[in-house]
Design an enzyme around this catalytic site. Structure first.
Site, PDB file in Angstrom:
ATOM      1  N   ASP A 177       0.849  -1.197   0.000  1.00  0.00           N
ATOM      2  CA  ASP A 177       0.000   0.000   0.000  1.00  0.00           C
ATOM      3  C   ASP A 177       0.887   1.250   0.000  1.00  0.00           C
ATOM      4  O   ASP A 177       1.908   1.308   0.680  1.00  0.00           O
ATOM      5  CB  ASP A 177      -0.910  -0.002   1.240  1.00  0.00           C
ATOM      6  CG  ASP A 177      -2.056   0.995   1.113  1.00  0.00           C
ATOM      7  OD1 ASP A 177      -3.211   0.542   0.978  1.00  0.00           O
ATOM      8  OD2 ASP A 177      -1.798   2.221   1.142  1.00  0.00           O
ATOM      9  N   ILE A 178       0.496   2.257  -0.753  1.00  0.00           N
ATOM     10  CA  ILE A 178       1.281   3.484  -0.882  1.00  0.00           C
ATOM     11  C   ILE A 178       1.270   4.305   0.414  1.00  0.00           C
ATOM     12  O   ILE A 178       2.196   5.089   0.676  1.00  0.00           O
ATOM     13  CB  ILE A 178       0.757   4.319  -2.083  1.00  0.00           C
ATOM     14  CG1 ILE A 178       1.825   5.239  -2.623  1.00  0.00           C
ATOM     15  CG2 ILE A 178      -0.510   5.078  -1.727  1.00  0.00           C
ATOM     16  CD1 ILE A 178       1.504   5.804  -4.004  1.00  0.00           C
ATOM     17  N   HIS A 211     -10.610  -5.383  -3.110  1.00  0.00           N
ATOM     18  CA  HIS A 211      -9.263  -5.608  -2.586  1.00  0.00           C
ATOM     19  C   HIS A 211      -9.331  -5.920  -1.107  1.00  0.00           C
ATOM     20  O   HIS A 211     -10.275  -5.493  -0.417  1.00  0.00           O
ATOM     21  CB  HIS A 211      -8.359  -4.387  -2.830  1.00  0.00           C
ATOM     22  CG  HIS A 211      -8.916  -3.102  -2.314  1.00  0.00           C
ATOM     23  ND1 HIS A 211      -9.898  -2.406  -2.988  1.00  0.00           N
ATOM     24  CD2 HIS A 211      -8.662  -2.399  -1.196  1.00  0.00           C
ATOM     25  CE1 HIS A 211     -10.207  -1.311  -2.297  1.00  0.00           C
ATOM     26  NE2 HIS A 211      -9.473  -1.287  -1.195  1.00  0.00           N
TER      27      HIS A 211
HETATM   28  P1  5GP Z   1      -9.788   1.281   0.512  1.00  0.00           P
HETATM   29  O1  5GP Z   1      -9.888   2.551   1.295  1.00  0.00           O
HETATM   30  O2  5GP Z   1     -10.498   1.381  -0.812  1.00  0.00           O
HETATM   31  O3  5GP Z   1     -10.164   0.055   1.288  1.00  0.00           O
HETATM   32  O4  5GP Z   1      -8.247   1.080   0.221  1.00  0.00           O
HETATM   33  C1  5GP Z   1      -7.582   1.673  -0.841  1.00  0.00           C
HETATM   34  C2  5GP Z   1      -6.116   1.622  -0.514  1.00  0.00           C
HETATM   35  O5  5GP Z   1      -5.402   1.842  -1.709  1.00  0.00           O
HETATM   36  C3  5GP Z   1      -5.642   2.675   0.485  1.00  0.00           C
HETATM   37  O6  5GP Z   1      -5.059   2.043   1.615  1.00  0.00           O
HETATM   38  C4  5GP Z   1      -4.637   3.507  -0.310  1.00  0.00           C
HETATM   39  O7  5GP Z   1      -3.532   3.925   0.451  1.00  0.00           O
HETATM   40  C5  5GP Z   1      -4.233   2.552  -1.420  1.00  0.00           C
HETATM   41  N1  5GP Z   1      -3.831   3.203  -2.661  1.00  0.00           N
HETATM   42  C6  5GP Z   1      -4.515   4.184  -3.329  1.00  0.00           C
HETATM   43  N2  5GP Z   1      -3.847   4.520  -4.452  1.00  0.00           N
HETATM   44  C7  5GP Z   1      -2.734   3.754  -4.496  1.00  0.00           C
HETATM   45  C8  5GP Z   1      -1.659   3.659  -5.433  1.00  0.00           C
HETATM   46  O8  5GP Z   1      -1.593   4.355  -6.453  1.00  0.00           O
HETATM   47  N3  5GP Z   1      -0.677   2.753  -5.146  1.00  0.00           N
HETATM   48  C9  5GP Z   1      -0.723   1.960  -4.021  1.00  0.00           C
HETATM   49  N4  5GP Z   1       0.286   1.100  -3.849  1.00  0.00           N
HETATM   50  N5  5GP Z   1      -1.731   2.026  -3.132  1.00  0.00           N
HETATM   51  C10 5GP Z   1      -2.725   2.907  -3.365  1.00  0.00           C
END
Ligand code: 5GP
Length: 120
Positions: free
Chosen positions: A30-31, A100
């Site tokens: 995760d970034i 995810h």
């Molecule tokens: P959600 O909030 O949808 O469950 O998780 C999305 C996750 O994707 C977040 O933890 C966010 O940091 C990660 N994320 C968003 N954009 C990117 C990206 O461009 N690269 C990576 N490696 N992670 C990302």
């Protein structure tokens, strides 16, 4: 199905730190890590959210959890314990509309209260 950041990561047009890939699944760091180890495990099939899975996806969802456990061992967090999370939809905190699972570990994780702003 619209393109998401994750479909671009899977096809390589956005770079990522890959930790696992097979024909069905892609996993990467995760970034914005929320724990010392924070990996995202993503099906290549562009399913928008957990609410969109079908009977035919049962094996895929199971395999994602096998990959989570394997990565936890490989990344050295299996002994201490870890958490696998899916955020589904707006109230669930999902920000990327491509299914995810978060694999988190490497430190004692806070309790999940389920109330916005008060977890971890
Ligand atoms: P959600 O909030 O949808 O469950 O998780 C999305 C996750 O994707 C977040 O933890 C966010 O940091 C990660 N994320 C968003 N954009 C990117 C990206 O461009 N690269 C990576 N490696 N992670 C990302």
């Amino acid at each position: 199905m619209s393109e998401t950041i994750f479909s671009k990561i899977i096809d390589g047009s956005i770079p990522s730190k890959k930790v696992f890939e097979n024909e069905r699944i892609y996993a990467f760091h995760d970034i914005q890590p929320a724990a010392p180890v924070h990996v995202l495990i993503v099906p290549k099939k562009p399913i928008p959210s957990l609410d969109d899975i079908a009977e035919e996806d049962a094996a895929l969802i199971g395999e994602i959890h096998l990959v989570a456990a394997k990565l936890a061992r490989e990344l050295g967090i299996a002994g201490g314990g870890y958490r696998v999370i899916n955020n589904c939809g707006d109230d669930g905190g999902q920000t990327v509309p491509h299914l995810h699972f978060h694999l988190l570990g490497g430190a004692k994780l806070g309790a999940l209260t389920g109330i916005s702003g008060s977890h971890n």
